[in-house]
Design a protein around this motif. Sequence first.
Motif, PDB file in Angstrom:
ATOM      1  N   ASP A  72       0.817  -1.207   0.000  1.00 26.10           N
ATOM      2  CA  ASP A  72       0.000   0.000   0.000  1.00 26.10           C
ATOM      3  C   ASP A  72       0.852   1.260   0.000  1.00 26.10           C
ATOM      4  OD1 ASP A  72       0.914  -0.614   2.520  1.00 26.10           O
ATOM      5  OD2 ASP A  72      -1.054  -0.603   3.483  1.00 26.10           O
ATOM      6  N   MET A  73       1.956   1.251   0.774  1.00 22.63           N
ATOM      7  CA  MET A  73       2.822   2.418   0.807  1.00 22.63           C
ATOM      8  C   MET A  73       3.486   2.657  -0.545  1.00 22.63           C
ATOM      9  SD  MET A  73       6.160   3.240   3.172  1.00 22.63           S
ATOM     10  CE  MET A  73       7.253   2.187   2.209  1.00 22.63           C
ATOM     11  N   ILE A  74       3.981   1.592  -1.160  1.00 20.84           N
ATOM     12  CA  ILE A  74       4.665   1.721  -2.443  1.00 20.84           C
ATOM     13  C   ILE A  74       3.692   2.165  -3.524  1.00 20.84           C
ATOM     14  CG2 ILE A  74       5.897   0.430  -4.240  1.00 20.84           C
ATOM     15  CD1 ILE A  74       7.130  -1.221  -1.941  1.00 20.84           C
ATOM     16  N   TRP A  75       2.453   1.659  -3.485  1.00 18.50           N
ATOM     17  CA  TRP A  75       1.430   2.101  -4.441  1.00 18.50           C
ATOM     18  C   TRP A  75       1.177   3.596  -4.278  1.00 18.50           C
ATOM     19  CZ3 TRP A  75      -3.627   4.030  -3.892  1.00 18.50           C
ATOM     20  CH2 TRP A  75      -4.404   4.015  -5.053  1.00 18.50           C
ATOM     21  N   GLY A  76       1.062   4.065  -3.037  1.00 14.45           N
ATOM     22  CA  GLY A  76       0.866   5.486  -2.777  1.00 14.45           C
ATOM     23  C   GLY A  76       2.028   6.320  -3.281  1.00 14.45           C
ATOM     24  N   LEU A  77       3.244   5.809  -3.097  1.00 11.34           N
ATOM     25  CA  LEU A  77       4.430   6.510  -3.589  1.00 11.34           C
ATOM     26  C   LEU A  77       4.417   6.615  -5.112  1.00 11.34           C
ATOM     27  CD1 LEU A  77       7.171   4.863  -1.321  1.00 11.34           C
ATOM     28  CD2 LEU A  77       6.339   7.208  -1.170  1.00 11.34           C
ATOM     29  N   ASN A  78       4.026   5.531  -5.778  1.00 10.28           N
ATOM     30  CA  ASN A  78       3.985   5.535  -7.243  1.00 10.28           C
ATOM     31  C   ASN A  78       2.927   6.481  -7.792  1.00 10.28           C
ATOM     32  OD1 ASN A  78       6.092   3.701  -7.445  1.00 10.28           O
ATOM     33  ND2 ASN A  78       4.745   1.916  -7.493  1.00 10.28           N
ATOM     34  N   ILE A  79       1.770   6.554  -7.115  1.00 10.41           N
ATOM     35  CA  ILE A  79       0.741   7.522  -7.498  1.00 10.41           C
ATOM     36  C   ILE A  79       1.305   8.940  -7.402  1.00 10.41           C
ATOM     37  CG2 ILE A  79      -1.419   8.615  -6.737  1.00 10.41           C
ATOM     38  CD1 ILE A  79      -2.159   6.120  -8.074  1.00 10.41           C
ATOM     39  N   SER A  80       2.006   9.200  -6.312  1.00 10.39           N
ATOM     40  CA  SER A  80       2.555  10.531  -6.064  1.00 10.39           C
ATOM     41  C   SER A  80       3.611  10.911  -7.101  1.00 10.39           C
ATOM     42  CB  SER A  80       3.153  10.600  -4.657  1.00 10.39           C
ATOM     43  OG  SER A  80       2.180  10.265  -3.683  1.00 10.39           O
ATOM     44  N   LYS A  81       4.448   9.944  -7.484  1.00 12.51           N
ATOM     45  CA  LYS A  81       5.502  10.218  -8.461  1.00 12.51           C
ATOM     46  C   LYS A  81       4.945  10.662  -9.801  1.00 12.51           C
ATOM     47  CE  LYS A  81       8.833   6.898  -6.584  1.00 12.51           C
ATOM     48  NZ  LYS A  81       9.467   5.578  -6.809  1.00 12.51           N
ATOM     49  N   LYS A  82       3.772  10.156 -10.158  1.00 14.38           N
ATOM     50  CA  LYS A  82       3.171  10.508 -11.443  1.00 14.38           C
ATOM     51  C   LYS A  82       2.520  11.889 -11.440  1.00 14.38           C
ATOM     52  CE  LYS A  82       2.236   5.880 -13.278  1.00 14.38           C
ATOM     53  NZ  LYS A  82       2.678   6.099 -14.663  1.00 14.38           N
ATOM     54  N   ASN A  83       2.425  12.493 -10.263  1.00 18.44           N
ATOM     55  CA  ASN A  83       1.864  13.847 -10.138  1.00 18.44           C
ATOM     56  C   ASN A  83       0.460  13.930 -10.746  1.00 18.44           C
ATOM     57  OD1 ASN A  83       2.034  16.531  -9.270  1.00 18.44           O
ATOM     58  ND2 ASN A  83       2.741  17.227 -11.275  1.00 18.44           N
ATOM     59  N   LEU A  84      -0.383  12.951 -10.416  1.00 21.09           N
ATOM     60  CA  LEU A  84      -1.724  12.872 -10.999  1.00 21.09           C
ATOM     61  C   LEU A  84      -2.765  13.645 -10.203  1.00 21.09           C
ATOM     62  CD1 LEU A  84      -1.657   9.060 -11.843  1.00 21.09           C
ATOM     63  CD2 LEU A  84      -1.368  10.960 -13.436  1.00 21.09           C
ATOM     64  N   ILE A  85      -2.468  13.939  -8.951  1.00 23.60           N
ATOM     65  CA  ILE A  85      -3.443  14.617  -8.095  1.00 23.60           C
ATOM     66  C   ILE A  85      -3.344  16.124  -8.288  1.00 23.60           C
ATOM     67  CG2 ILE A  85      -4.173  15.049  -5.721  1.00 23.60           C
ATOM     68  CD1 ILE A  85      -2.971  12.276  -5.026  1.00 23.60           C
ATOM     69  N   LYS A  86      -4.386  16.710  -8.863  1.00 28.24           N
ATOM     70  CA  LYS A  86      -4.401  18.151  -9.134  1.00 28.24           C
ATOM     71  C   LYS A  86      -5.380  18.901  -8.236  1.00 28.24           C
ATOM     72  CE  LYS A  86      -1.632  17.371 -12.607  1.00 28.24           C
ATOM     73  NZ  LYS A  86      -0.201  17.712 -12.516  1.00 28.24           N
ATOM     74  N   LYS A  87      -6.519  18.282  -7.982  1.00 29.74           N
ATOM     75  CA  LYS A  87      -7.549  18.943  -7.179  1.00 29.74           C
ATOM     76  C   LYS A  87      -7.969  18.023  -6.050  1.00 29.74           C
ATOM     77  CE  LYS A  87     -11.428  22.067  -7.889  1.00 29.74           C
ATOM     78  NZ  LYS A  87     -12.361  22.651  -8.870  1.00 29.74           N
ATOM     79  N   GLU A  88      -7.992  18.564  -4.844  1.00 29.07           N
ATOM     80  CA  GLU A  88      -8.169  17.731  -3.670  1.00 29.07           C
ATOM     81  C   GLU A  88      -9.149  18.362  -2.685  1.00 29.07           C
ATOM     82  OE1 GLU A  88      -4.652  15.800  -1.496  1.00 29.07           O
ATOM     83  OE2 GLU A  88      -4.967  17.675  -0.400  1.00 29.07           O
ATOM     84  N   TYR A  89      -9.855  17.476  -1.972  1.00 26.73           N
ATOM     85  CA  TYR A  89     -10.745  17.931  -0.897  1.00 26.73           C
ATOM     86  C   TYR A  89     -10.386  17.173   0.372  1.00 26.73           C
ATOM     87  CZ  TYR A  89     -14.888  19.551   1.568  1.00 26.73           C
ATOM     88  OH  TYR A  89     -15.731  20.156   2.478  1.00 26.73           O
ATOM     89  N   ASN A  90     -10.148  17.917   1.447  1.00 21.55           N
ATOM     90  CA  ASN A  90      -9.795  17.303   2.728  1.00 21.55           C
ATOM     91  C   ASN A  90     -10.977  17.370   3.698  1.00 21.55           C
ATOM     92  OD1 ASN A  90      -7.024  19.080   1.918  1.00 21.55           O
ATOM     93  ND2 ASN A  90      -6.760  16.901   2.258  1.00 21.55           N
TER      94      ASN A  90
END
Length: 227
Positions: A200-218
């Motif tokens: 799960d951590m490595i998957w999250g890291l790979n998502i982050s590396k691709k810079n796919l998250i542009k718009k977020e709601y917390n």
Amino acid sequence: MGEKLLSICIPSIVDRSKQLNRLLIELEKQIKENNYQNEIEIIVAVDDRKIPVYEKCNNLLEKSNGYYACGLGDDDMVSSTYVKDIMKIVKLKIYDHITFNMLYQNKGKEKIMQFSYKNKHFSHIFPFNIKIRYGDYTNDKTCLLFKDKVITKNKFLIIIFLMIFKTFIKKSTSHTWTTMVLKKNIYKSVKFDPHPNEEDMIWGLNISKKNLIKKEYNIEKILYYYR
């Protein structure tokens, strides 16, 4: 089957049937109470440990039909407003990443974990089940771990360790986790790697590396109890 608004994916094993049933009862109760039977799907994959976790997770994502998707741990629990709070934002269909607070519970200790593309959650990945974690997602000090057990939080000793083993360092920043809610085009763009642990951590890291998250709601609430 037509597209749903949200797919909730749960990998599990036979040994955890009791914990899984407890989680499913809570989810189904919330879905029914909020009239989301036609908008949320729960996909579960259970086996007797013969299928690797990474393969099971990839299969779940492939089967999912949600505009958004998230994963849940079979032995974890969600808050009583989990479905209501998440779906309120999911229905807008404008955010790539929907996050919330996770309460980490272990041996009587509790820490709030937060994920966001605005935060810096650094992870050093070493072989032999050795890890170094620091950042603000656990509200804790930098620590050196072996087999997920803290060896030391002494900064000097950690610096010495890094100097000695610097050739093994793979430094990455994770903005998300499998329990966070992501749009389909993001969660289906990255596969889980065949890694012996920390999938799960490595998957999250790979998502982050691709810079796919542009718009977020917390969502500034504890919606998930991680055990």
